[in-house]
Motif scaffolding. Structure first.
Motif, mmCIF file in Angstrom:
data_model
loop_
_atom_site.group_PDB
_atom_site.id
_atom_site.type_symbol
_atom_site.label_atom_id
_atom_site.label_comp_id
_atom_site.label_asym_id
_atom_site.label_seq_id
_atom_site.Cartn_x
_atom_site.Cartn_y
_atom_site.Cartn_z
ATOM 1 N N UNK A 22 0.882 -1.277 -0.062
ATOM 2 C CA UNK A 22 -0.011 0.128 -0.061
ATOM 3 C C UNK A 22 0.774 1.209 0.005
ATOM 4 N N UNK A 23 0.334 2.261 -0.284
ATOM 5 C CA UNK A 23 0.925 3.713 -0.092
ATOM 6 C C UNK A 23 0.790 3.992 1.437
ATOM 7 N N UNK A 24 1.731 4.821 2.034
ATOM 8 C CA UNK A 24 1.478 5.161 3.360
ATOM 9 C C UNK A 24 0.381 5.836 3.866
ATOM 10 N N UNK A 25 -0.966 5.354 3.489
ATOM 11 C CA UNK A 25 -2.183 6.335 3.642
ATOM 12 C C UNK A 25 -3.061 5.710 4.919
ATOM 13 N N UNK A 26 -2.595 4.571 5.546
ATOM 14 C CA UNK A 26 -3.396 4.260 6.945
ATOM 15 C C UNK A 26 -3.008 5.166 7.747
ATOM 16 N N UNK A 27 -4.176 5.711 8.708
ATOM 17 C CA UNK A 27 -3.760 6.586 9.973
ATOM 18 C C UNK A 27 -3.928 6.107 11.069
ATOM 19 N N UNK A 28 -4.325 4.811 11.484
ATOM 20 C CA UNK A 28 -4.638 3.985 12.638
ATOM 21 C C UNK A 28 -4.456 2.683 12.635
ATOM 22 N N UNK A 29 -4.138 2.034 13.789
ATOM 23 C CA UNK A 29 -4.499 0.413 13.676
ATOM 24 C C UNK A 29 -5.763 -0.001 13.386
ATOM 25 N N UNK A 30 -6.930 0.922 13.531
ATOM 26 C CA UNK A 30 -8.152 0.532 13.081
ATOM 27 C C UNK A 30 -8.316 0.513 11.359
ATOM 28 N N UNK A 31 -7.760 1.523 10.979
ATOM 29 C CA UNK A 31 -7.617 1.629 9.405
ATOM 30 C C UNK A 31 -6.770 0.451 8.855
#
Length: 482
Positions: free
Chosen positions: A160-169
């Motif tokens: 992925x691109x570094x676009x996740x912002x939390x462990x939930x995402x």
């Protein structure tokens, strides 16, 4: 200071081919050590790799499913590192010219606080490569062994691109990706057998900053719970380290679920450390437009397409549709119910509620194995709609069918005496009795206290042991009260 979390995931998906990616050796899990390793997997002198067409076709299928570019021309490279479970001294992978480029995935996120929401992230690439063998420690005290059964197993590494912002995402994405590869039939997705493993690249930066922090990679997370726990710990560790005046060191880390913490395995290498170069034993991979078109014609309806159809035809929200397409089993079950159910939204609520809870309480059960078949659930819902039973009675019927007390819904209703009282004359007599016995509540209602009306409804339901039609009771009671 406020911090922003930046996460990118690399996921290794074992492909569901019968044989390995560069040899004809079988790839089944659980056999005796080294019984599924041939001369190519063991890197015997003179052995040459031959690419598995089925692995390529599965990569094409995935690329089409995420709306990515499937490369007409890609190249296999040698990634050099020296571990005992890698007998060649290098891994055959893809570097500059991968088979799948770009793409995106939409998924549901369920944060610990706040409402669920939908998110779409971009994928960087997906490339084919071979798995390594496995080091086994402690079979004999003080010794280690090498099992090459897994060596050469076909992998699709999805980045992925570094676009996740939390462990939930991160967990929401991983669940959606897992569901997709199983849906497409390109992987078994068995996490216990290592068929779906995530590496999480985690860093933190001051909120509002556009610069990336120093990342650490947490390797081989093979459960969604461990993925969330590992990321949460690593975020806390990095923030505390920086706030105490320290610096994050780029490193590869492992997660210890017993201690609930990550620990450093080695300092992190960069791509140049692997000395990538094109593998001279393998020709470039050429995928024709005709091949891509043929695979596209054979594709099933995709989760995002089914979500759109559920929203358009059944009036479901994006979130509900995402839950109902979390797996092929759930989607097939819901579609089977919706085909005959009078209300598609109520059918969705039951599948996500009663059915899901019952399935989850039985270890190892899938929706396809649910004792209450879709057609039977649709019949239960039809009996709510026509006033034969109420919600409470429907839940009793569902529980009885689940427990094996019969699949004839009407027979179960009769046997348990769950039929609602809908006869207006009978209900009026009961309401008259309730009004006579509860004069104080009648006075309070007429004085403007709405709660008193609810108390009178409750008394009517009590008199009928819950069998009265609630809608009729409400209508008749208000009429009598003026």
């Amino acid at each position: 200071m406020q911090w922003e979390v930046v996460i990118g995931l690399e996921t290794h998906v074992q492909l569901s081919t019968h044989s390995k990616i560069f040899s004809g050796a079988p790839r089944q899990f659980g056999d005796a050590p080294n019984t599924n390793a041939c001369f190519i997997d063991m890197a015997l002198p003179g052995s040459l790799p031959v690419l598995n067409r089925g692995a390529v076709e599965r990569a094409i299928r995935f690329g089409l499913a995420i709306d990515a570019k499937v490369a007409n021309h890609s190249v296999f490279d040698r990634k050099n590192y020296f571990y005992p479970d890698l007998p060649k001294g290098y891994q055959i992978s893809q570097f500059e010219l991968p088979v799948v480029v770009g793409g995106k995935l939409t998924f549901a996120v369920e944060p610990k606080k706040g409402d669920p929401y939908m998110k779409t992230i971009n994928l960087t690439r997906a490339h084919l490569e071979e798995d390594a063998g496995k080091s086994i420690h402690g079979l004999v005290q003080g010794s280690s062994g090498i099992d090459l059964n897994r060596a050469g197993t076909p992998l699709l590494e999805i980045v992925t691109e570094p676009e996740l912002r939390s462990s939930a995402e991160a967990v929401g994405y991983a669940r959606a990706l897992h569901a997709l590869v199983v849906w497409l039939g390109i992987s078994d997705g068995n996490m216990q057998e290592g068929n779906f493993r995530c590496d999480a690249n985690v860093s933190v930066r001051p909120a509002g900053s556009t610069e990336f922090g120093t990342r650490c990679e947490i390797k081989n997370l093979n459960s969604f719970r461990f993925l969330q726990e590992a990321i949460d710990f690593e975020v806390r560790r990095q923030i505390e380290l920086i706030e105490d005046g320290g610096k994050v060191v780029q490193a590869t880390r492992l997660y210890d679920p017993d201690k609930g913490e990550t620990r450093q395995m080695r300092t992190k290498e960069d791509s140049m450390d692997y000395r990538y170069f094109p593998d001279p034993d393998l020709l470039p991979l050429t995928i024709s437009d005709e091949w891509i078109a043929r695979v596209k014609d054979e594709m099933p309806e995709l989760p995002h397409e089914l979500r759109a159809r559920m929203a358009k035809d059944f009036g479901l929200s994006d979130y509900d549709a995402s839950i109902l397409t979390a797996s092929r089993d759930i989607a097939d079950y819901y579609l089977g119910v919706a085909e005959a159910a009078p209300d598609k939204k109520i059918a969705a609520n039951w599948v996500m509620g009663e059915v899901s809870a019952a399935v989850n309480q039985t270890e190892g059960m899938s929706f396809a194995e649910a004792p209450v078949a879709p057609a039977v659930l649709a019949k239960i819902l039809a009996r709510i709609a026509d006033g034969t039973i109420n919600q409470k009675g429907a839940k009793e019927v569902f529980a009885a069918v689940w427990a094996g007390e019969g699949t004839d819904v009407d027979a179960v209703i009769e046997a348990k005496g769950l039929k609602q009282i809908s006869d207006a004359g009978a209900l009026e007599a009961i309401i008259d009795e309730v009004l006579r016995d509860n004069a104080k509540s009648v006075e309070e209602f007429r004085a403007g206290k709405e709660k008193a009306f609810n108390a009178l409804v409750g008394q009517c339901m009590k008199k009928t042991r819950g069998k009265a039609n609630p809608a009729q009771v409400n209508e008749l009671l208000r009429k009598k009260l003026g």
